[in-house]
Design a protein around this motif. Structure first.
Motif, PDB file in Angstrom:
ATOM      1  N   GLU A 119      17.489  -9.961   0.160  1.00 18.71           N
ATOM      2  CA  GLU A 119      17.052  -9.319   1.356  1.00 18.71           C
ATOM      3  C   GLU A 119      16.204  -7.998   1.072  1.00 18.71           C
ATOM      4  OE1 GLU A 119      19.672  -8.054   4.985  1.00 18.71           O
ATOM      5  OE2 GLU A 119      20.204  -9.994   4.251  1.00 18.71           O
ATOM      6  N   ALA A 120      16.728  -7.390   0.078  1.00 17.97           N
ATOM      7  CA  ALA A 120      15.943  -6.139  -0.083  1.00 17.97           C
ATOM      8  C   ALA A 120      14.374  -6.280  -0.760  1.00 17.97           C
ATOM      9  CB  ALA A 120      16.650  -5.342  -1.376  1.00 17.97           C
ATOM     10  N   GLN A 121      14.335  -7.474  -1.381  1.00 13.70           N
ATOM     11  CA  GLN A 121      12.744  -7.620  -1.667  1.00 13.70           C
ATOM     12  C   GLN A 121      11.984  -8.116  -0.485  1.00 13.70           C
ATOM     13  OE1 GLN A 121      12.348 -11.443  -3.910  1.00 13.70           O
ATOM     14  NE2 GLN A 121      10.770 -10.105  -5.475  1.00 13.70           N
ATOM     15  N   GLN A 122      12.638  -8.953   0.412  1.00 21.21           N
ATOM     16  CA  GLN A 122      11.900  -9.499   1.636  1.00 21.21           C
ATOM     17  C   GLN A 122      11.499  -8.558   2.493  1.00 21.21           C
ATOM     18  OE1 GLN A 122      10.714 -12.603   1.978  1.00 21.21           O
ATOM     19  NE2 GLN A 122      11.456 -12.553   0.050  1.00 21.21           N
ATOM     20  N   GLU A 123      12.462  -7.332   2.540  1.00 19.03           N
ATOM     21  CA  GLU A 123      12.182  -5.935   3.554  1.00 19.03           C
ATOM     22  C   GLU A 123      11.015  -5.275   2.826  1.00 19.03           C
ATOM     23  OE1 GLU A 123      15.500  -2.706   3.959  1.00 19.03           O
ATOM     24  OE2 GLU A 123      16.494  -4.635   4.874  1.00 19.03           O
ATOM     25  N   ALA A 124      11.155  -5.344   1.566  1.00 15.35           N
ATOM     26  CA  ALA A 124       9.997  -4.512   0.914  1.00 15.35           C
ATOM     27  C   ALA A 124       8.582  -5.237   1.103  1.00 15.35           C
ATOM     28  CB  ALA A 124      10.337  -4.262  -0.529  1.00 15.35           C
ATOM     29  N   LYS A 125       8.737  -6.711   1.293  1.00 11.93           N
ATOM     30  CA  LYS A 125       7.358  -7.426   1.380  1.00 11.93           C
ATOM     31  C   LYS A 125       7.119  -7.168   2.766  1.00 11.93           C
ATOM     32  CE  LYS A 125       7.750 -12.014   1.965  1.00 11.93           C
ATOM     33  NZ  LYS A 125       7.706 -13.362   1.448  1.00 11.93           N
ATOM     34  N   LYS A 126       7.667  -6.967   3.599  1.00  7.47           N
ATOM     35  CA  LYS A 126       7.416  -6.743   4.990  1.00  7.47           C
ATOM     36  C   LYS A 126       6.738  -5.356   5.252  1.00  7.47           C
ATOM     37  CE  LYS A 126       9.327  -6.896   9.591  1.00  7.47           C
ATOM     38  NZ  LYS A 126       9.213  -5.538   9.831  1.00  7.47           N
ATOM     39  N   GLU A 127       7.371  -4.433   4.324  1.00  6.36           N
ATOM     40  CA  GLU A 127       6.891  -2.975   4.504  1.00  6.36           C
ATOM     41  C   GLU A 127       5.447  -3.050   3.797  1.00  6.36           C
ATOM     42  OE1 GLU A 127       8.832   0.443   2.699  1.00  6.36           O
ATOM     43  OE2 GLU A 127      10.783  -0.586   3.663  1.00  6.36           O
ATOM     44  N   PHE A 128       5.283  -3.697   2.838  1.00  4.27           N
ATOM     45  CA  PHE A 128       4.061  -3.756   1.885  1.00  4.27           C
ATOM     46  C   PHE A 128       2.877  -4.428   2.590  1.00  4.27           C
ATOM     47  CE2 PHE A 128       1.150  -4.820  -1.478  1.00  4.27           C
ATOM     48  CZ  PHE A 128       1.116  -3.732  -2.222  1.00  4.27           C
ATOM     49  N   ILE A 129       3.343  -5.224   3.335  1.00  3.48           N
ATOM     50  CA  ILE A 129       2.362  -6.186   4.245  1.00  3.48           C
ATOM     51  C   ILE A 129       1.882  -5.147   5.257  1.00  3.48           C
ATOM     52  CG2 ILE A 129       1.844  -8.051   5.949  1.00  3.48           C
ATOM     53  CD1 ILE A 129       3.513  -9.731   4.041  1.00  3.48           C
ATOM     54  N   ASP A 130       2.688  -4.342   6.055  1.00  4.29           N
ATOM     55  CA  ASP A 130       2.305  -3.421   6.843  1.00  4.29           C
ATOM     56  C   ASP A 130       1.479  -2.341   6.208  1.00  4.29           C
ATOM     57  OD1 ASP A 130       3.697  -4.578   8.942  1.00  4.29           O
ATOM     58  OD2 ASP A 130       5.515  -3.300   8.659  1.00  4.29           O
ATOM     59  N   ILE A 131       1.622  -1.836   5.096  1.00  2.87           N
ATOM     60  CA  ILE A 131       1.001  -0.916   4.389  1.00  2.87           C
ATOM     61  C   ILE A 131      -0.425  -1.327   4.258  1.00  2.87           C
ATOM     62  CG2 ILE A 131       0.351   0.312   2.260  1.00  2.87           C
ATOM     63  CD1 ILE A 131       3.695   0.422   2.022  1.00  2.87           C
ATOM     64  N   LEU A 132      -0.645  -2.533   3.699  1.00  2.00           N
ATOM     65  CA  LEU A 132      -1.721  -3.314   3.527  1.00  2.00           C
ATOM     66  C   LEU A 132      -2.598  -3.375   4.931  1.00  2.00           C
ATOM     67  CD1 LEU A 132      -1.155  -6.262   1.250  1.00  2.00           C
ATOM     68  CD2 LEU A 132      -2.069  -4.205   0.685  1.00  2.00           C
ATOM     69  N   LYS A 133      -1.992  -3.787   5.952  1.00  2.00           N
ATOM     70  CA  LYS A 133      -2.727  -3.819   7.149  1.00  2.00           C
ATOM     71  C   LYS A 133      -3.286  -2.331   7.714  1.00  2.00           C
ATOM     72  CE  LYS A 133      -0.457  -8.096   8.792  1.00  2.00           C
ATOM     73  NZ  LYS A 133      -1.609  -9.046   8.560  1.00  2.00           N
ATOM     74  N   LEU A 134      -2.356  -1.275   7.392  1.00  2.00           N
ATOM     75  CA  LEU A 134      -2.800  -0.124   7.747  1.00  2.00           C
ATOM     76  C   LEU A 134      -4.079   0.423   6.997  1.00  2.00           C
ATOM     77  CD1 LEU A 134       0.516   2.075   7.881  1.00  2.00           C
ATOM     78  CD2 LEU A 134      -1.056   1.717   9.859  1.00  2.00           C
ATOM     79  N   LEU A 135      -4.130  -0.098   5.797  1.00  2.00           N
ATOM     80  CA  LEU A 135      -5.346   0.126   4.998  1.00  2.00           C
ATOM     81  C   LEU A 135      -6.510  -0.340   5.455  1.00  2.00           C
ATOM     82  CD1 LEU A 135      -3.525   0.548   1.567  1.00  2.00           C
ATOM     83  CD2 LEU A 135      -4.635   2.571   2.648  1.00  2.00           C
ATOM     84  N   GLU A 136      -6.373  -1.713   5.828  1.00  2.00           N
ATOM     85  CA  GLU A 136      -7.392  -2.635   6.332  1.00  2.00           C
ATOM     86  C   GLU A 136      -7.714  -1.954   7.581  1.00  2.00           C
ATOM     87  OE1 GLU A 136      -7.815  -7.013   5.718  1.00  2.00           O
ATOM     88  OE2 GLU A 136      -6.718  -7.090   7.514  1.00  2.00           O
ATOM     89  N   ALA A 137      -6.945  -1.806   8.456  1.00  2.00           N
ATOM     90  CA  ALA A 137      -7.551  -0.851   9.548  1.00  2.00           C
ATOM     91  C   ALA A 137      -8.379   0.227   9.349  1.00  2.00           C
ATOM     92  CB  ALA A 137      -6.274  -0.534  10.642  1.00  2.00           C
ATOM     93  N   GLU A 138      -7.840   1.240   8.303  1.00  2.00           N
ATOM     94  CA  GLU A 138      -8.774   2.209   8.031  1.00  2.00           C
ATOM     95  C   GLU A 138     -10.071   1.866   7.616  1.00  2.00           C
ATOM     96  OE1 GLU A 138      -8.882   5.184   8.717  1.00  2.00           O
ATOM     97  OE2 GLU A 138     -10.452   6.034   7.140  1.00  2.00           O
ATOM     98  N   LEU A 139     -10.211   0.804   6.513  1.00  2.00           N
ATOM     99  CA  LEU A 139     -11.383   0.304   5.992  1.00  2.00           C
ATOM    100  C   LEU A 139     -12.359  -0.105   7.197  1.00  2.00           C
ATOM    101  CD1 LEU A 139     -12.946  -0.272   3.464  1.00  2.00           C
ATOM    102  CD2 LEU A 139     -11.934  -2.804   3.300  1.00  2.00           C
ATOM    103  N   GLY A 140     -11.698  -0.872   7.950  1.00  2.00           N
ATOM    104  CA  GLY A 140     -12.683  -1.264   9.212  1.00  2.00           C
ATOM    105  C   GLY A 140     -13.665  -2.282   8.716  1.00  2.00           C
ATOM    106  N   GLU A 141     -14.904  -2.092   9.105  1.00  2.00           N
ATOM    107  CA  GLU A 141     -15.914  -2.670   8.678  1.00  2.00           C
ATOM    108  C   GLU A 141     -16.768  -2.204   7.742  1.00  2.00           C
ATOM    109  OE1 GLU A 141     -16.243  -5.774   9.884  1.00  2.00           O
ATOM    110  OE2 GLU A 141     -14.597  -5.505  11.066  1.00  2.00           O
ATOM    111  N   LYS A 142     -16.326  -1.006   7.271  1.00  2.00           N
ATOM    112  CA  LYS A 142     -17.045  -0.237   6.171  1.00  2.00           C
ATOM    113  C   LYS A 142     -17.113  -1.102   4.852  1.00  2.00           C
ATOM    114  CE  LYS A 142     -14.569   3.477   6.632  1.00  2.00           C
ATOM    115  NZ  LYS A 142     -13.566   3.717   7.349  1.00  2.00           N
ATOM    116  N   LYS A 143     -18.143  -0.534   4.104  1.00  2.00           N
ATOM    117  CA  LYS A 143     -18.245  -1.284   2.825  1.00  2.00           C
ATOM    118  C   LYS A 143     -17.098  -0.637   1.918  1.00  2.00           C
ATOM    119  CE  LYS A 143     -21.723  -1.864  -0.716  1.00  2.00           C
ATOM    120  NZ  LYS A 143     -22.772  -1.308  -1.377  1.00  2.00           N
ATOM    121  N   TYR A 144     -17.181   0.587   1.828  1.00  2.00           N
ATOM    122  CA  TYR A 144     -15.977   1.408   1.142  1.00  2.00           C
ATOM    123  C   TYR A 144     -15.099   2.192   2.072  1.00  2.00           C
ATOM    124  CZ  TYR A 144     -18.839  -0.200  -3.004  1.00  2.00           C
ATOM    125  OH  TYR A 144     -19.449  -0.786  -3.839  1.00  2.00           O
TER     126      TYR A 144
END
Ligand code: GS8
Length: 219
Positions: A119-144
């Motif tokens: 369960e602890a790993q699954q919780e970390a996975k959910k958190e990690f995916i949220d982190i990736l999505k936040l970073l992806e939103a910050e990147l937006g359509e930019k090249k870098y």
């Protein structure tokens, strides 16, 4: 007179790799010294007496510690190369914000993905995916992250991408499926010589982590 630049580092360290990428981007020649972290050199202990950690950049005998501080130092000292941080103070503050976010979130949560189970790993996975999505939103359509030019936030994050395979394999998810735009950014970064030459094969990173897990009795 040629400057003496030494980097105390360890091959798989994403923190050390940030410094290697920044030095390569600026075209700075340096001496690389691999540390054995189970038997730290006197030079490391003396250069980073507070944390006793790699990476340390030693410039003309003066040590600089902490990877993101080192990257900023490199940008300021070798200022004739393309800048890593933007010139505008507000844009600089934002780049530092995301660098700090990556520091606080990615490594810590990523480590839970391969150290924990159930369960602890699954919780970390959910958190990690949220982190990736936040970073992806910050990147937006930019090249870098900073726009058209490769820079500070890219350098802060890209070394961890060689760990994505490890994270995915241990926790059972796909970065490409969860964050396709971020995955495209990883591929763009890998086209740069500074990154391609610095990052290790993700399978080698995975094997290293499996060894570490065995030693710690986690797996
Ligand atoms: C983290 C460096 C670090 O964790 C930075 O430079 O950004 N906040 C620092 N270094 C690790 C190796 S990489 O996981 C390290 O030197 N560990 C040895 C130890 O802690 O004894």
């Amino acid at each position: 007179m040629a400057e003496a630049v030494v980097l105390l580092d360890m091959w798989v360290s994403p923190f050390g790799q940030r410094c290697r990428i920044a030095l390569a981007e600026k075209g700075v020649a340096y001496e690389y010294k691999e540390e054995d972290l189970s038997n730290k050199s006197p030079l490391l202990l003396q250069s980073n007496p507070v944390y006793k950690q790699i990476p340390v950049l030693i410039h003309d005998g003066k040590p600089v510690c902490e990877s993101l501080i080192i990257v900023q130092y490199i940008d300021e000292v070798w200022s004739d190369g393309a800048p890593l941080l933007p010139a505008d103070p507000y844009a600089r503050s934002q780049a530092r914000f995301w660098g700090d976010f990556i520091d606080k979130k990615i490594y810590e949560c990523g480590t839970r993905l391969w150290k924990l189970k159930g369960e602890a790993q699954q919780e970390a996975k959910k958190e990690f995916i949220d982190i990736l999505k936040l970073l992806e939103a910050e990147l937006g359509e930019k090249k870098y992250f900073g726009g058209d030019a490769f820079g500070y936030v890219d350098i802060a994050l890209v070394p961890f991408c060689a760990w994505f395979y490890t994270y995915e394999t241990f926790a059972g998810f796909s970065v490409e499926a969860e964050a396709p735009k971020l995955s495209a950014w990883v591929r763009r970064c890998m086209e740069r010589e500074s990154v391609a030459k610095t990052l290790y094969d993700p399978v080698k990173v995975y094997e290293f982590i499996c060894q570490l897990n065995k030693k710690d009795g986690v797996a």
